[in-house]
Design an enzyme around this catalytic site. Sequence first.
Site, short mmCIF file in Angstrom:
data_model
loop_
_atom_site.label_atom_id
_atom_site.label_comp_id
_atom_site.label_asym_id
_atom_site.label_seq_id
_atom_site.Cartn_x
_atom_site.Cartn_y
_atom_site.Cartn_z
N SER A 256 45.46 52.40 51.56
CA SER A 256 46.22 53.58 51.98
C SER A 256 45.93 54.74 51.03
O SER A 256 46.00 55.89 51.41
CB SER A 256 47.73 53.27 51.95
OG SER A 256 48.17 53.13 50.61
N ASP A 257 45.58 54.41 49.77
CA ASP A 257 45.51 55.41 48.70
C ASP A 257 46.76 56.28 48.74
O ASP A 257 46.71 57.49 48.53
CB ASP A 257 44.23 56.25 48.80
CG ASP A 257 43.97 57.02 47.50
OD1 ASP A 257 44.43 56.55 46.45
OD2 ASP A 257 43.31 58.07 47.55
N HIS A 258 47.85 55.62 49.03
CA HIS A 258 49.17 56.27 49.12
C HIS A 258 49.44 57.09 47.86
O HIS A 258 49.47 56.54 46.76
CB HIS A 258 50.21 55.16 49.26
CG HIS A 258 51.62 55.63 49.44
ND1 HIS A 258 52.07 56.13 50.63
CD2 HIS A 258 52.67 55.68 48.58
CE1 HIS A 258 53.36 56.45 50.49
NE2 HIS A 258 53.74 56.19 49.25
N GLN B 42 45.43 49.89 46.83
CA GLN B 42 45.60 51.10 46.03
C GLN B 42 46.72 51.96 46.55
O GLN B 42 46.61 52.60 47.60
CB GLN B 42 44.30 51.90 45.98
CG GLN B 42 44.42 53.17 45.15
CD GLN B 42 43.12 53.53 44.49
OE1 GLN B 42 42.49 52.71 43.83
NE2 GLN B 42 42.70 54.77 44.65
#
Lengths: 450, 319
Positions: free
Chosen positions: A324-326, A80
């Site tokens: 990371s949910d960057h 993600q």
Amino acid sequence: MSEREFDRTGPSQPVLLANARLVDPQERREFHGGLIIKDGLIAEIGAHLATVSSLDDMREKMRIIDCLGHVVAPGLVDLQAFVGEPGAEHRETLASASRAAAAGGVTTLVCRPDTHPVIDDPAIVDFVLRRARAASALRIHPSAALTKGLAGREMTEIGLLKEAGAVVFGDGHKSIMNSQLMRRALLYARDRDAIVSHFTQDETLAAEGVMNEGEFASRLGLSGVPKVAETLVLMRDLALVRLTGARYHAALISCAESLEAIRAAKSEGLRVTCAVSINHLTLNESDVGDYRTFFKLSPPLRSETDRRALVEGLSDGVIDAIVSDHDPQDVETKRQPFAESADGAIGLETMLAAGLRLVHSGEITLPCLLAALSSGPANAFRLPPANLVVGSCADLVVFDPDEPWIVDPSTLHSLCKNTPFDEARLQGRVLATLIGGEFVNAVASSLPGL
Amino acid sequence: MQLPLMNGGRSQYPYRHLLGIEGLSRSDIQALLDTAEDYVALSRQVEKKAATLRGRTQINLFFEPSTRTQSSFEIAGKRLGADVMNMSVSSSSVKKGETLLDTAATLNAMRPDIIIVRHHAAGAVNLLARKVDCSVVNAGDGAHEHPTQALLDALTIRRAKGRIEGLVVTICGDILHSRVARSNIICLAALGAFVRLVGPSTLLPSEVERFGVEVSPDMRTGLAGADIVMMLRLQRERMSGAFVPSIREYFRYFGLDREKLSFAKPDALVMHPGPMNRGVEIASDVADGTQSLVREQVEMGVAVRMAVLEALARHLPNE
């Protein structure tokens, strides 16, 4: 840096990564040795390739890199990340995200569908794949929206989107509140053998909440998002999964109760996986401190008890993936009063080092961390396996797990600098990242032969 | 319903109403089909009139708009000599329950002999039948039954294949909302066919496999070895995200085109109760192709309805 067409066929001089601590999380093994990369694939692997001085006769045939005993592992697989394209190129581009990923040892990522326009049409999946091929060496897999326009009213063309290349279906950071629609979407997805990835948060319970509900929020005078906002929707989903037999992925869980729900669903035999963000494993609500907006996330950072529970879930394998949910946010959206600032943090570049905190503190083992960063996520989304096996793609990361460094946002590659690890002392540095045997990142002169 | 009446050696339809296929025996169904054969021949003559229903009043009471079923019943009644009156009641102007019974009482006072009823609510025709003194034919009640459609389909298959027993019949599409599918499943099973259902799981009724059918969400599996491919209509309002994502996706996986038809037996025949959505559930070349029985179905519709009207007329009082 200008964008260029990446050539994945590459020059074919074989490369030998010698004197390495090889960690294969998929096969659950770790040994001192080396591996040979030929034509983008792992051609040979073994303990006999450990000692550089004994390999002199191979020097003419291949490039030998002495890894100095550092770790060589499958490249990280991030399920993600928001990569800005199409429509938010001021926050991130495929090119800048790729540089950040390469610097962080990430070789594969699944990009979010909540772009502008939304990835809800096969033509847009195709567009993202083409752009990704042109602008990035990274293996980028688009996810597609589960409902048209992320509106939560009508399901998308799951079959056609999957054929176009979408690997998973969800509405990004939006929850589908309509249970009838969710039921039908799960049922329809099962027919088409598609994975549904859902962000679970009850809109009405989360309402105006901006951080974890509890003492800290109360003292700060901020409205809270209760944990039950997450678990309520998650438990509904799991009941619908039981009814429909669909493949389901809980995209971001943040608390102990969610973990227990997933644990129970798995032991019941439901086809369920889950992910947790690196932030929720390494930070907690007290980090918000003095209204620091870089710690404003969705779901919000929870209590230390929840964080510990999640780390335990990592150890015992209930959690399949660390993401990371960057989520790059520019200065204007973050330099706001806490409640008014945007959610999200960047994380591609710091995910591995932040995760190593858990190893150095003795909370989890290195293979366990790497499993949740590569083989686990790859399996959850049925991507090519992330392992160290002859014949597999040479998507690799070489890192020194011990090297200390201080995060300086100005040196990060992401276009936005909203990192919660701003000025943080981390241990563990990526020395090289390879995709299909090609170096997409190499820290100059860190390794003999590099 | 009345008790069956016995009539000499020849098998005859024994009931006062035709409310559904459910409850009919194999011989009940075959008796109707046999009679219908005679009316196929009659309808192909220049002189198409019979006197079976002379002096009788038939009311076509349609709470849902219909062109083909209503006109088919009208022609059937007229060919048998009945006085046919069409009464269309727009469903929006009718409140369910009480008004339906009021309508029934009003019509009953006009002393009709046979009422043909279509209603959007399952069970409504049954309810109405209990409140009137005449015979009632169900021309479709909600997603429950459409018995004359199943009979005309059976007649079409029997004439085209020479038998029904042992055939593999695959019904494709929106099974969930289809009364045609329900009546056909019961009718074909009673006549000894193997019935399969194919459609997206979102359009399959819950636990439908307990009807004694095989179910598949995949056309390739569902059509393999099929003798008859029966396509169902997909209503427009169900195509845009609630049950299936879009027309193009539906056509891609469930629309009957040449390629998908090739999964069935080489001599498989294609049926559709109409009206067809070309390019949604069926490709034009298949609908109009040599394997299509769609026009025969319409012809058999009149014959079967004549047979039903005749069968019911036998139980009407003569004094």
